[in-house]
Each structure stands twice: as structure tokens, then as C-alpha cells.
Design a protein around this motif. Structure first.
Motif, PDB file in Angstrom:
ATOM      1  N   LEU A 132       0.821  -1.203   0.000  1.00 51.54           N
ATOM      2  CA  LEU A 132       0.000   0.000   0.000  1.00 51.54           C
ATOM      3  C   LEU A 132       0.860   1.262   0.000  1.00 51.54           C
ATOM      4  CD1 LEU A 132      -2.869  -1.019   2.456  1.00 51.54           C
ATOM      5  CD2 LEU A 132      -2.939  -0.936  -0.050  1.00 51.54           C
ATOM      6  N   ARG A 133       1.972   1.233   0.709  1.00 50.01           N
ATOM      7  CA  ARG A 133       2.866   2.394   0.687  1.00 50.01           C
ATOM      8  C   ARG A 133       3.459   2.596  -0.695  1.00 50.01           C
ATOM      9  NH1 ARG A 133       4.338   0.917   6.367  1.00 50.01           N
ATOM     10  NH2 ARG A 133       3.802   2.735   7.658  1.00 50.01           N
ATOM     11  N   ARG A 134       3.858   1.520  -1.346  1.00 49.20           N
ATOM     12  CA  ARG A 134       4.418   1.642  -2.693  1.00 49.20           C
ATOM     13  C   ARG A 134       3.377   2.141  -3.696  1.00 49.20           C
ATOM     14  NH1 ARG A 134       8.130  -3.848  -3.456  1.00 49.20           N
ATOM     15  NH2 ARG A 134       9.438  -3.549  -1.604  1.00 49.20           N
ATOM     16  N   LEU A 135       2.121   1.838  -3.444  1.00 51.92           N
ATOM     17  CA  LEU A 135       1.062   2.279  -4.352  1.00 51.92           C
ATOM     18  C   LEU A 135       0.628   3.715  -4.077  1.00 51.92           C
ATOM     19  CD1 LEU A 135      -1.194  -0.925  -4.506  1.00 51.92           C
ATOM     20  CD2 LEU A 135       0.532  -0.157  -6.159  1.00 51.92           C
ATOM     21  N   GLY A 136       1.105   4.321  -2.978  1.00 50.72           N
ATOM     22  CA  GLY A 136       0.837   5.721  -2.730  1.00 50.72           C
ATOM     23  C   GLY A 136      -0.262   6.021  -1.740  1.00 50.72           C
ATOM     24  N   ILE A 137      -0.532   5.101  -0.806  1.00 52.66           N
ATOM     25  CA  ILE A 137      -1.640   5.340   0.115  1.00 52.66           C
ATOM     26  C   ILE A 137      -1.359   6.503   1.067  1.00 52.66           C
ATOM     27  CG2 ILE A 137      -0.885   3.711   1.908  1.00 52.66           C
ATOM     28  CD1 ILE A 137      -3.878   2.946   2.202  1.00 52.66           C
ATOM     29  N   GLU A 138      -0.105   6.735   1.421  1.00 49.25           N
ATOM     30  CA  GLU A 138       0.202   7.852   2.319  1.00 49.25           C
ATOM     31  C   GLU A 138      -0.079   9.195   1.642  1.00 49.25           C
ATOM     32  OE1 GLU A 138       3.726   5.954   5.098  1.00 49.25           O
ATOM     33  OE2 GLU A 138       4.162   6.438   3.004  1.00 49.25           O
ATOM     34  N   GLN A 139       0.245   9.282   0.353  1.00 44.31           N
ATOM     35  CA  GLN A 139      -0.060  10.501  -0.396  1.00 44.31           C
ATOM     36  C   GLN A 139      -1.566  10.685  -0.540  1.00 44.31           C
ATOM     37  OE1 GLN A 139       2.102   8.188  -1.144  1.00 44.31           O
ATOM     38  NE2 GLN A 139       4.087   9.085  -1.694  1.00 44.31           N
ATOM     39  N   ARG A 140      -2.288   9.588  -0.745  1.00 43.51           N
ATOM     40  CA  ARG A 140      -3.744   9.676  -0.864  1.00 43.51           C
ATOM     41  C   ARG A 140      -4.353  10.150   0.460  1.00 43.51           C
ATOM     42  NH1 ARG A 140      -8.173  11.245  -3.217  1.00 43.51           N
ATOM     43  NH2 ARG A 140      -9.964   9.849  -2.927  1.00 43.51           N
ATOM     44  N   ALA A 141      -3.865   9.634   1.577  1.00 47.81           N
ATOM     45  CA  ALA A 141      -4.369  10.058   2.883  1.00 47.81           C
ATOM     46  C   ALA A 141      -4.114  11.544   3.100  1.00 47.81           C
ATOM     47  CB  ALA A 141      -3.716   9.236   3.988  1.00 47.81           C
ATOM     48  N   ALA A 142      -2.947  12.019   2.701  1.00 48.90           N
ATOM     49  CA  ALA A 142      -2.629  13.436   2.867  1.00 48.90           C
ATOM     50  C   ALA A 142      -3.547  14.302   2.014  1.00 48.90           C
ATOM     51  CB  ALA A 142      -1.171  13.691   2.497  1.00 48.90           C
ATOM     52  N   THR A 143      -3.836  13.863   0.785  1.00 48.81           N
ATOM     53  CA  THR A 143      -4.733  14.613  -0.094  1.00 48.81           C
ATOM     54  C   THR A 143      -6.132  14.696   0.504  1.00 48.81           C
ATOM     55  OG1 THR A 143      -3.494  13.960  -2.064  1.00 48.81           O
ATOM     56  CG2 THR A 143      -5.763  14.678  -2.400  1.00 48.81           C
ATOM     57  N   LEU A 144      -6.634  13.575   1.012  1.00 47.83           N
ATOM     58  CA  LEU A 144      -7.964  13.569   1.624  1.00 47.83           C
ATOM     59  C   LEU A 144      -8.001  14.446   2.867  1.00 47.83           C
ATOM     60  CD1 LEU A 144      -8.858   9.771   1.282  1.00 47.83           C
ATOM     61  CD2 LEU A 144      -9.892  11.669   0.024  1.00 47.83           C
ATOM     62  N   ALA A 145      -6.922  14.447   3.643  1.00 49.37           N
ATOM     63  CA  ALA A 145      -6.884  15.248   4.868  1.00 49.37           C
ATOM     64  C   ALA A 145      -6.887  16.745   4.547  1.00 49.37           C
ATOM     65  CB  ALA A 145      -5.655  14.887   5.696  1.00 49.37           C
ATOM     66  N   ARG A 146      -6.210  17.122   3.467  1.00 49.93           N
ATOM     67  CA  ARG A 146      -6.220  18.536   3.077  1.00 49.93           C
ATOM     68  C   ARG A 146      -7.614  18.963   2.625  1.00 49.93           C
ATOM     69  NH1 ARG A 146      -1.060  17.236   0.937  1.00 49.93           N
ATOM     70  NH2 ARG A 146      -1.974  16.807  -1.121  1.00 49.93           N
ATOM     71  N   ALA A 147      -8.316  18.046   1.935  1.00 48.55           N
ATOM     72  CA  ALA A 147      -9.661  18.378   1.463  1.00 48.55           C
ATOM     73  C   ALA A 147     -10.674  18.392   2.602  1.00 48.55           C
ATOM     74  CB  ALA A 147     -10.082  17.381   0.389  1.00 48.55           C
ATOM     75  N   ARG A 148     -10.443  17.561   3.624  1.00 45.20           N
ATOM     76  CA  ARG A 148     -11.367  17.468   4.753  1.00 45.20           C
ATOM     77  C   ARG A 148     -10.578  17.519   6.062  1.00 45.20           C
ATOM     78  NH1 ARG A 148     -16.299  14.943   4.284  1.00 45.20           N
ATOM     79  NH2 ARG A 148     -16.422  15.434   6.515  1.00 45.20           N
ATOM     80  N   PRO A 149     -10.143  18.699   6.468  1.00 46.84           N
ATOM     81  CA  PRO A 149      -9.354  18.800   7.712  1.00 46.84           C
ATOM     82  C   PRO A 149     -10.084  18.225   8.917  1.00 46.84           C
ATOM     83  CG  PRO A 149      -9.269  20.858   6.475  1.00 46.84           C
ATOM     84  CD  PRO A 149     -10.302  20.006   5.810  1.00 46.84           C
TER      85      PRO A 149
END
Length: 355
Positions: free
Chosen positions: A297-314
């Protein structure tokens, strides 16, 4: 008669049954088996799977599928298959993420391999508005074989029947389900043999599990991938190397109970045997590699996806952080859960360093 009563009557007549036969009856008996009659997923059910932890899990697998299609050369038709699709949540998230690659969706034909009628109904409801209309099959053999295959499966291997053998003081024995003196279901030992992959010097009292069903599924998937092209991704909790251990467990209302308690009313599982599954795939002409779920999941970019969602929904940042941790942290699902890729041709996303 209840499933428990029928099992007791059968054992009284024919003798103790292998653990694999007991598992199969408890899970798939048409009249009383858990998946055939009363599967209960989610917070109000018996257990929670990764797709129910967070949408990010399915989104990563959706991007994995779309990128796999790209690496295959973007064939004009591809079979997108999920085996054991649960309540449809995973495929719903997969298809939502795949909208980012509309050409992939245009090429994909969706198949769900599912025996359970209650779960088929849940899947149909969940995917009613999905961009692809699903088709159902009882077995992988019913899915067409005239196009490349991209196959996903989460927590399927753990419910495939497994036999158990014990290194006893005077030799090997097989663990079976019989009856106690007062007529209740009970585990016991019968004379057995040493499994082919078990070490000769295994310490007395340890259990060695063997699942011909998991190895056979690996061979079937490997043969399909080798013949059609494509890739498969199986994710489950289990071992990535041969080792002893009694992993049979039953879950009811998120609580572990005895596997012999209320047959057919609890989810009965064992650890996935990824070495046997991968060996089966390789024996059929495919390649196979194993990673931890967290690493994939880390190699597929889940950490970046989590960060994007967090910015959209603080307001959901803390919830997203907890969901991410549950999926990837070693103390949660990150290490216990493994991912096995079966492929022929291009290496699937995330597995470049293991091939």
C-alpha cells in the motif's frame, strides 16, 4: 435439524472428520453454512475487512488494476474479476478510483466470483450505480478465458478448508473433529502422516497446517494467468514462509469463540498459506511474489492519498490517520496481512523490487 445436530449424527455414524471437512460444512453447507445463509460483515456483523476500514484500500487496488492494464499494453478487452467480493465495498471503491483511467473502464468486463446468494444480493445493491455492470460466476472456471485477466481478492484464502497434523510423542497424528463422551463436538487425534513440507524434527505438540485447496487455487489462477496474460492480487492475513501453528479460529460479533461452538453461525478461518499458494501458481507456469500489505500500500501511494484527503477534509484528518495506521502499521494489519501477485509478463505495480 440444525447444522450442529447433523454434524454430530454424521460423526456418530462415520467417525471423526478432518478439520478441512468440518470447515467446509460450517462455511458452505447449503442449509446451515455461514456464507451460504448468514454472512455478517461490518461493525454490526461478525468481522471487519480492510475495505470496510477505509475507502483508501480499494482505491489503491483500483489504481493497481488500471496501471496493470496499462503495463499489459492497454488491451481493448480485459476481464476485471474479484473472487470473494464480500458486500461489494471493495469493488465499489476500485471502480471509483478507476474512473481516473476511463480507457481502462471502457475495456473492462466485470465478473464477481461468488457462491453466497445473500452476498450476491448485497453486491448487486452496492454496485447498482457503478460504472460497470457486474456478472456473477460460481467459480473462476465459469469466467471467460478469451482475454487478459486482472483478478483481485481480499480475505478469500483464509476461508479455504485446511487440514491439521500434530507431531505427537509417538509419531504424527491428524487432528479431527469427533464427539466427546457426552456427545458434544470435540477435537481429537487419529494416526496420521508427516506432511511433505513439514520438518522431520518438528517439536512434539506443534500443529502443522496443510491446505490443498489453497495450493489448488494458486495453480488454477497461475494456469489462467499463464494462458491468458494479466495479473492477480490476493491479500489476506497469513504466513509468507512455512511454519507451524494452530491458526483455526471462529469470529462471532467481533469476538473469538471456539471453532466448535455454534457451527455455521460464526466465520471460521485459518491463516493463508502464501508459500503454498505461490508454489501452486508457479507450478502452472506463472510468476508469483509476496509482500506485506503495508509495504504494497505504501508503494502504491496510500500515504499521499491520505494526505490529499486530509487537506480536502481537515475535520477528518485524525480519522484518516487512524485508518491509514490500521492498514499499514506493523502493529495493525501492515505486517500480518500479506499480498501475493501472480503474473505472466510485465511485473505488476508495487512488486518491482521482489521480482
Amino acid at each position: 435439524m440444525s447444522l450442529e445436530d447433523r454434524l454430530k449424527a454424521e460423526i456418530a455414524q462415520t467417525g471423526p472428520m478432518p478439520v478441512s471437512a468440518f470447515m467446509a460444512r460450517c462455511l458452505f453447507d447449503p442449509e446451515g453454512g455461514y456464507y451460504a445463509t448468514r454472512p455478517r460483515l461490518g461493525p454490526e456483523g461478525d468481522f471487519i475487512t480492510a475495505p470496510l476500514v477505509s475507502q483508501m484500500f480499494g482505491e489503491m487496488l483500483g489504481l493497481w488494476a488500471a496501471e496493470t492494464w496499462t503495463r499489459l499494453g492497454q488491451p481493448p478487452r480485459v476481464l476485471l474479476v474479484e473472487m470473494g467480493p464480500g458486500d461489494g465495498t471493495l469493488m465499489s471503491d476500485v471502480l471509483r478510483a478507476a474512473r481516473l483511467v476511463p480507457e481502462f473502464l471502457a475495456a473492462a468486463e466485470l465478473w464477481l466470483v461468488e457462491l453466497s446468494q445473500p452476498l450476491r444480493a448485497a453486491q448487486a445493491a452496492r454496485l447498482a450505480d457503478a460504472p460497470l455492470a457486474p456478472r456473477w460466476a460460481d467459480a473462476l472456471s465459469e469466467v471467460p478465458s478469451d482475454a487478459p485477466l486482472i483478478l483481485l481478492s481480499n480475505e478469500l484464502l483464509d476461508c479455504l478448508p485446511t487440514d491439521q497434523f500434530v507431531r505427537a510423542e509417538r509419531g504424527w497424528a491428524e487432528r479431527r473433529v469427533g464427539l466427546s463422551p457426552d456427545g458434544e463436538l470435540a477435537f481429537g487425534l487419529t494416526p496420521g502422516h508427516r506432511p511433505a513440507d513439514a520438518p522431520e524434527d518438528l517439536a512434539a505438540g506443534l500443529v502443522w497446517e496443510v491446505s490443498p485447496a489453497q495450493a489448488a487455487l494458486g495453480a488454477e489462477v497461475g494456469a489462467r494467468i499463464a494462458a491468458q496474460g494479466g495479473a492477480a492480487l490476493f491479500i489476506d492475513y497469513g504466513r509468507d514462509r512455512p511454519e507451524p501453528g494452530d491458526t483455526l479460529q471462529a469470529l462471532k460479533a467481533h469476538t473469538k469463540i471456539s471453532p466448535l461452538e455454534t457451527p455455521g453461525e460464526a466465520d471460521l478461518t485459518v491463516w493463508a498459506d502464501f508459500p503454498a499458494f505461490a508454489a501452486g501458481a508457479r507450478s502452472a507456469g506463472a510468476q508469483a511474489a509476496i509482500l506485506t500489505q503495508g509495504a504494497l500500500l505504501r508503494r502504491l501511494g496510500i500515504e499521499q492519498r491520505a494526505a490529499t484527503l486530509a487537506r480536502a477534509r481537515p475535520d477528518r484528518a485524525e480519522t484518516l490517520a487512524r485508518q491509514l495506521a490500521r492498514l499499514v502499521d506493523p502493529a495493525e494489519m501492515g505486517t500480518l496481512f500479506k499480498a501475493c501477485a501472480v503474473h505472466a509478463g510485465p511485473v505488476p505495480p508495487g512488486f518491482e523490487e521482489t521480482s
